[in-house]
Every structure is written in C-alpha cells, then in structure tokens.
Design a protein around this motif. Sequence first.
Motif, PDB file in Angstrom:
ATOM      1  N   SER A  24       0.836  -1.191   0.000  1.00 19.67           N
ATOM      2  CA  SER A  24       0.000   0.000   0.000  1.00 19.67           C
ATOM      3  C   SER A  24       0.875   1.247   0.000  1.00 19.67           C
ATOM      4  N   THR A  25       0.501   2.204  -0.809  1.00 16.65           N
ATOM      5  CA  THR A  25       1.172   3.490  -0.809  1.00 16.65           C
ATOM      6  C   THR A  25       0.657   4.296   0.377  1.00 16.65           C
ATOM      7  N   VAL A  26       1.564   4.884   1.156  1.00 17.51           N
ATOM      8  CA  VAL A  26       1.163   5.725   2.287  1.00 17.51           C
ATOM      9  C   VAL A  26       1.068   7.155   1.774  1.00 17.51           C
ATOM     10  N   ARG A  27      -0.106   7.754   1.969  1.00 22.42           N
ATOM     11  CA  ARG A  27      -0.339   9.133   1.559  1.00 22.42           C
ATOM     12  C   ARG A  27      -0.952   9.896   2.716  1.00 22.42           C
ATOM     13  N   THR A  28      -0.780  11.210   2.729  1.00 18.67           N
ATOM     14  CA  THR A  28      -1.412  12.024   3.756  1.00 18.67           C
ATOM     15  C   THR A  28      -2.535  12.842   3.138  1.00 18.67           C
ATOM     16  N   GLN A  29      -3.543  13.085   3.944  1.00 21.80           N
ATOM     17  CA  GLN A  29      -4.691  13.904   3.556  1.00 21.80           C
ATOM     18  C   GLN A  29      -4.872  14.940   4.658  1.00 21.80           C
ATOM     19  N   SER A  30      -4.641  16.217   4.337  1.00 24.99           N
ATOM     20  CA  SER A  30      -4.651  17.244   5.377  1.00 24.99           C
ATOM     21  C   SER A  30      -5.977  17.980   5.510  1.00 24.99           C
ATOM     22  N   GLY A  31      -6.858  17.859   4.544  1.00 21.14           N
ATOM     23  CA  GLY A  31      -8.121  18.595   4.584  1.00 21.14           C
ATOM     24  C   GLY A  31      -9.136  17.997   5.536  1.00 21.14           C
ATOM     25  N   THR A  32     -10.268  18.674   5.665  1.00 19.99           N
ATOM     26  CA  THR A  32     -11.337  18.192   6.549  1.00 19.99           C
ATOM     27  C   THR A  32     -12.434  17.466   5.780  1.00 19.99           C
ATOM     28  N   THR A  33     -12.404  17.536   4.453  1.00 23.11           N
ATOM     29  CA  THR A  33     -13.342  16.764   3.636  1.00 23.11           C
ATOM     30  C   THR A  33     -12.570  16.175   2.464  1.00 23.11           C
ATOM     31  N   TYR A  34     -12.943  14.960   2.099  1.00 17.02           N
ATOM     32  CA  TYR A  34     -12.283  14.307   0.970  1.00 17.02           C
ATOM     33  C   TYR A  34     -13.233  13.291   0.375  1.00 17.02           C
ATOM     34  N   THR A  35     -13.333  13.302  -0.945  1.00 17.25           N
ATOM     35  CA  THR A  35     -14.108  12.290  -1.667  1.00 17.25           C
ATOM     36  C   THR A  35     -13.121  11.349  -2.337  1.00 17.25           C
ATOM     37  N   LEU A  36     -13.303  10.062  -2.104  1.00 17.76           N
ATOM     38  CA  LEU A  36     -12.382   9.063  -2.632  1.00 17.76           C
ATOM     39  C   LEU A  36     -12.380   9.057  -4.161  1.00 17.76           C
ATOM     40  N   VAL A  37     -11.225   8.709  -4.728  1.00 18.90           N
ATOM     41  CA  VAL A  37     -11.052   8.573  -6.171  1.00 18.90           C
ATOM     42  C   VAL A  37     -10.451   7.203  -6.456  1.00 18.90           C
ATOM     43  N   LEU A  38     -10.507   6.778  -7.696  1.00 23.62           N
ATOM     44  CA  LEU A  38     -10.019   5.457  -8.067  1.00 23.62           C
ATOM     45  C   LEU A  38      -8.561   5.246  -7.663  1.00 23.62           C
ATOM     46  N   GLY A  39      -7.752   6.293  -7.721  1.00 26.93           N
ATOM     47  CA  GLY A  39      -6.352   6.194  -7.347  1.00 26.93           C
ATOM     48  C   GLY A  39      -6.120   5.871  -5.884  1.00 26.93           C
ATOM     49  N   ASP A  40      -7.154   5.963  -5.054  1.00 26.32           N
ATOM     50  CA  ASP A  40      -7.031   5.638  -3.632  1.00 26.32           C
ATOM     51  C   ASP A  40      -7.091   4.137  -3.373  1.00 26.32           C
ATOM     52  N   ALA A  41      -7.566   3.377  -4.338  1.00 29.40           N
ATOM     53  CA  ALA A  41      -7.724   1.929  -4.164  1.00 29.40           C
ATOM     54  C   ALA A  41      -6.396   1.301  -3.748  1.00 29.40           C
ATOM     55  N   GLY A  42      -6.429   0.554  -2.661  1.00 30.30           N
ATOM     56  CA  GLY A  42      -5.252  -0.125  -2.161  1.00 30.30           C
ATOM     57  C   GLY A  42      -4.314   0.738  -1.348  1.00 30.30           C
ATOM     58  N   ASP A  43      -4.575   2.030  -1.238  1.00 32.29           N
ATOM     59  CA  ASP A  43      -3.688   2.932  -0.515  1.00 32.29           C
ATOM     60  C   ASP A  43      -3.953   2.944   0.990  1.00 32.29           C
ATOM     61  N   TYR A  44      -3.006   3.529   1.714  1.00 29.03           N
ATOM     62  CA  TYR A  44      -3.068   3.741   3.152  1.00 29.03           C
ATOM     63  C   TYR A  44      -3.045   5.246   3.336  1.00 29.03           C
ATOM     64  N   ILE A  45      -4.166   5.817   3.745  1.00 33.75           N
ATOM     65  CA  ILE A  45      -4.313   7.269   3.821  1.00 33.75           C
ATOM     66  C   ILE A  45      -4.267   7.710   5.282  1.00 33.75           C
ATOM     67  N   GLN A  46      -3.322   8.581   5.601  1.00 38.21           N
ATOM     68  CA  GLN A  46      -3.204   9.156   6.939  1.00 38.21           C
ATOM     69  C   GLN A  46      -3.839  10.539   6.917  1.00 38.21           C
ATOM     70  N   THR A  47      -4.848  10.745   7.766  1.00 36.67           N
ATOM     71  CA  THR A  47      -5.440  12.077   7.872  1.00 36.67           C
ATOM     72  C   THR A  47      -4.672  12.836   8.949  1.00 36.67           C
ATOM     73  N   THR A  48      -4.353  14.103   8.668  1.00 37.76           N
ATOM     74  CA  THR A  48      -3.493  14.865   9.574  1.00 37.76           C
ATOM     75  C   THR A  48      -4.184  16.082  10.189  1.00 37.76           C
ATOM     76  N   SER A  49      -5.487  16.207   9.987  1.00 42.40           N
ATOM     77  CA  SER A  49      -6.221  17.359  10.489  1.00 42.40           C
ATOM     78  C   SER A  49      -6.399  17.294  12.011  1.00 42.40           C
ATOM     79  N   THR A  50      -6.429  18.471  12.637  1.00 41.83           N
ATOM     80  CA  THR A  50      -6.714  18.551  14.067  1.00 41.83           C
ATOM     81  C   THR A  50      -8.208  18.720  14.325  1.00 41.83           C
TER      82      THR A  50
END
Length: 125
Positions: A24-50
């Motif tokens: 899995s590719t590790v990616r960060t997501q810093s926003g407070t809203t996100y809509t998934l896209v096909l490129g997210d398949a199989g990924d590991y998404i770290q949310t960094t928002s407070t």
Amino acid sequence: PLTPCVMKSAALSWSAVTTGASYSTVRTQSGTTYTLVLGDAGDYIQTTSTTAVTITVPTQVSVTWAADTEIYFEQNNTGQITFVGASGVTINSSETLKTFARYSVVALKRVAENVWTLTGERALV
C-alpha cells in the motif's frame, strides 16, 4: 520464497525469488473533507487534520471501483474521521462510521456495487 538452483557438484544451493509483491502506498490527507477517487484503491491514507474529517465514498457510477477494492485509513492526528456514502452508497459497520481515536486504523472493503464494509478501530458511540 526460495527455489532450488541447478545442482553443481552434488551441492544444493538456494536463491531468493522476487514475487512482484505490492504494498500500500502511504499518503497524507490534510483537509477536513475528501471524496475518494479510483487512485485511492489499495492505498493507506493518513489524515493529519486537528479537526473532524469527513471521507465520502462515491457511487460506482462516479468511480469504477474494482471488485474487492480495499482502502486503509489512519487517524494520524486529533481530527476524528467520519465515513459517509454518497447517495445510493451503503457503508456497513458493527459499530459507528467513525474512527476511535488518534492512530486508529480502519479499512473500507467494497463487498458489492455501492456496498462497502468498514472494519478496524471504530468509535462505539
């Protein structure tokens, strides 16, 4: 895994075999809203928002998800993740559709068209 090599002088040797493993590719997501896209398949998404984060799962018409798609998430800060389905999308869970606490790891698994299951460290209420 190891495979036997050609026999030389009655001595058996071994060599490592490359299996083409994928991770899995590790990616960060810093926003407070996100809509998934096909490129997210199989990924590991770290949310960094407070502050609270909302992840939306779009319909099969919007994104051509492959059967059995999995996407992993880590609440990497204090902003709790809430998962919502776009109109027509169902997300099943034995608990809530929210992460439990900082460093909670959850996964979305596509089990049918427009039907996903959320597993992992979820909030109880």
